[in-house]
Enzyme design. Structure first.
Site, PDB file in Angstrom:
ATOM      1  CE  LYS A   1       7.601  20.461 -11.535  1.00  0.00           C
ATOM      2  NZ  LYS A   1       8.302  19.473 -12.372  1.00  0.00           N
TER       3      LYS A   1
ATOM      4  N   GLY B   1       1.094   4.025  -9.641  1.00  0.00           N
ATOM      5  CA  GLY B   1       0.787   5.067 -10.634  1.00  0.00           C
ATOM      6  C   GLY B   1       1.199   4.640 -12.019  1.00  0.00           C
ATOM      7  CB  VAL B   2       0.040   2.487 -14.499  1.00  0.00           C
ATOM      8  CG1 VAL B   2       0.884   1.503 -13.708  1.00  0.00           C
ATOM      9  CG2 VAL B   2      -1.445   2.321 -14.155  1.00  0.00           C
ATOM     10  N   GLY B   3       0.237   6.197 -15.044  1.00  0.00           N
ATOM     11  CA  GLY B   3      -0.071   7.213 -16.038  1.00  0.00           C
ATOM     12  C   GLY B   3       0.935   7.142 -17.159  1.00  0.00           C
ATOM     13  CG  HIS B   4       1.194  10.349 -20.003  1.00  0.00           C
ATOM     14  ND1 HIS B   4       0.549   9.828 -21.088  1.00  0.00           N
ATOM     15  CD2 HIS B   4       0.517  11.465 -19.653  1.00  0.00           C
ATOM     16  CE1 HIS B   4      -0.483  10.586 -21.394  1.00  0.00           C
ATOM     17  NE2 HIS B   4      -0.528  11.593 -20.535  1.00  0.00           N
ATOM     18  CB  VAL B   5       6.246   8.447 -16.258  1.00  0.00           C
ATOM     19  CG1 VAL B   5       7.591   7.832 -15.865  1.00  0.00           C
ATOM     20  CG2 VAL B   5       6.466   9.823 -16.875  1.00  0.00           C
TER      21      VAL B   5
END
Length: 345
Positions: free
Chosen positions: A80, A179-183
């Site tokens: 990472k 959390g409603v970002g890309h994923v």
């Protein structure tokens, strides 16, 4: 700042601290294990409060990538990278190119890809300095692994629901997504299509409002998501969200999401287990992205084959949850055990 005796060190093979005065780059690359192949893991750009906090995050994330790749049957190790910066204010082309030179200096032991705070355009800038980059578009394929990550979480969630509630269908199931970002947005749409009722939250109120309106979902303030009356809690934002206090507050009976390192400490898994909350280990559920990114490294990319591989997350989760029930252990403990078996460590 401790390194070798850091509580998250766990026999990392290599840790590299990189800086570039001209661009302001301050970065850490952690390579946990390369016995199955080169260490692949995304680049997180985040304004950590301290270098110690960044080190803790990159060590936990890289170890999780080792276990994730092992349980997904990929010929990859775990690594990472983090850049200590605010991606909205501090990220520049020069900084990303400097990061590319740092990746290149490792000679292919580490392969980077997009993650929180970085995207495909950032990977293209890094690619100017090193070929050890994945997650780039090829032809009609966007290169964005988010839909595959979300679909893998969807498969894992269905497995967890079956084991906890004894039902296969998601119609009428109440799911809280943090959390409603890309994923998170991809997952929300897939769950909505399957008939689930959604409760959503995000620190980005504009994106939250648009998605909630699109899906007819309920939206709540970030702090209220833990108290939502739901069947499933799906953390899809930053890690370490499952603290002891949150574990005691949750109303859900299943936890399954896309965020990495959801457990603030290993003891939280036992706390959830004691409350009868079924925890789907994060690095099993969210492996869809790395499955896709690994496939992008090869000359022939077959999207349907990638999707079939992602859907095998169901079988892996079934095995873990079945063993956890039989042995009366929490699933996180079983997942770690299974990963070590596959790594022979």
């Amino acid at each position: 700042m401790r390194v070798f005796d850091h509580p998250e060190f766990e026999h990392h093979q290599q840790i590299v601290f990189g800086s570039d005065e001209a661009s302001g780059l301050r970065a850490i690359i952690a390579i946990h294990d390369t016995r199955r192949g080169p260490a692949l893991g995304g680049l997180r750009i985040y304004p950590y409060a301290s270098e110690a906090e960044a080190l803790t995050d990159v060590l936990r994330l890289s170890r999780g990538m080792t276990y994730k790749s092992a349980l997904a049957n990929l010929r990859l190790g775990g690594g990472k990278a983090v850049i200590i910066a605010d991606p909205r204010r501090d990220k520049t082309p020069d900084m990303l190119r400097a990061m590319g030179r740092l990746v290149e200096s490792l000679g292919g032991r580490y392969i980077t890809a997009e993650d929180s705070g970085s995207g495909e355009e950032d990977m293209r800038l890094i690619r100017q300095e090193t070929r050890h980059v994945s997650g780039l578009s090829r032809g009609d394929d966007s290169g964005d692994p988010s839909p595959f990550t979300a679909h893998g979480v969807f498969c894992a969630l269905k497995s967890a629901v079956r084991h906890r509630f004894g039902r296969d269908e998601l119609e009428g199931l109440r799911v809280a997504i943090q959390g409603v970002g890309h994923v998170g947005a991809h997952l929300a749409r897939e769950l909505h299509e399957a008939g689930a009722n959604l409760v959503l939250t995000d620190v980005d109120r504009d994106n939250l409002g648009m998605l909630a309106e699109e899906l007819g979902a309920e939206s709540v303030a970030p702090e209220a998501i833990f108290d939502a009356e739901v069947d499933v809690f799906s953390p899809c934002a930053m890690g370490a969200v499952l603290t002891a206090e949150v574990a005691d507050r949750l109303r859900a009976k299943v936890v399954c999401g896309a965020a990495n390192n959801q457990l603030a400490t290993s003891g939280v898994a036992g706390r959830l287990h004691a409350r009868g909350i079924l925890y789907a280990p994060d690095y099993v559920a969210n492996a869809g992205g790395v499955i896709d990114v690994e496939a992008q490294r090869h000359d022939r990319y077959d999207r349907e084959a990638v999707m079939r591989h992602v859907e095998r997350i169901t079988a892996t989760m079934d095995e873990i949850l079945t063993r956890a029930r039989i042995e009366d252990k929490n699933p996180a403990e079983i997942a770690d055990q299974l990963a070590r078996e596959r790594l022979a460590i």
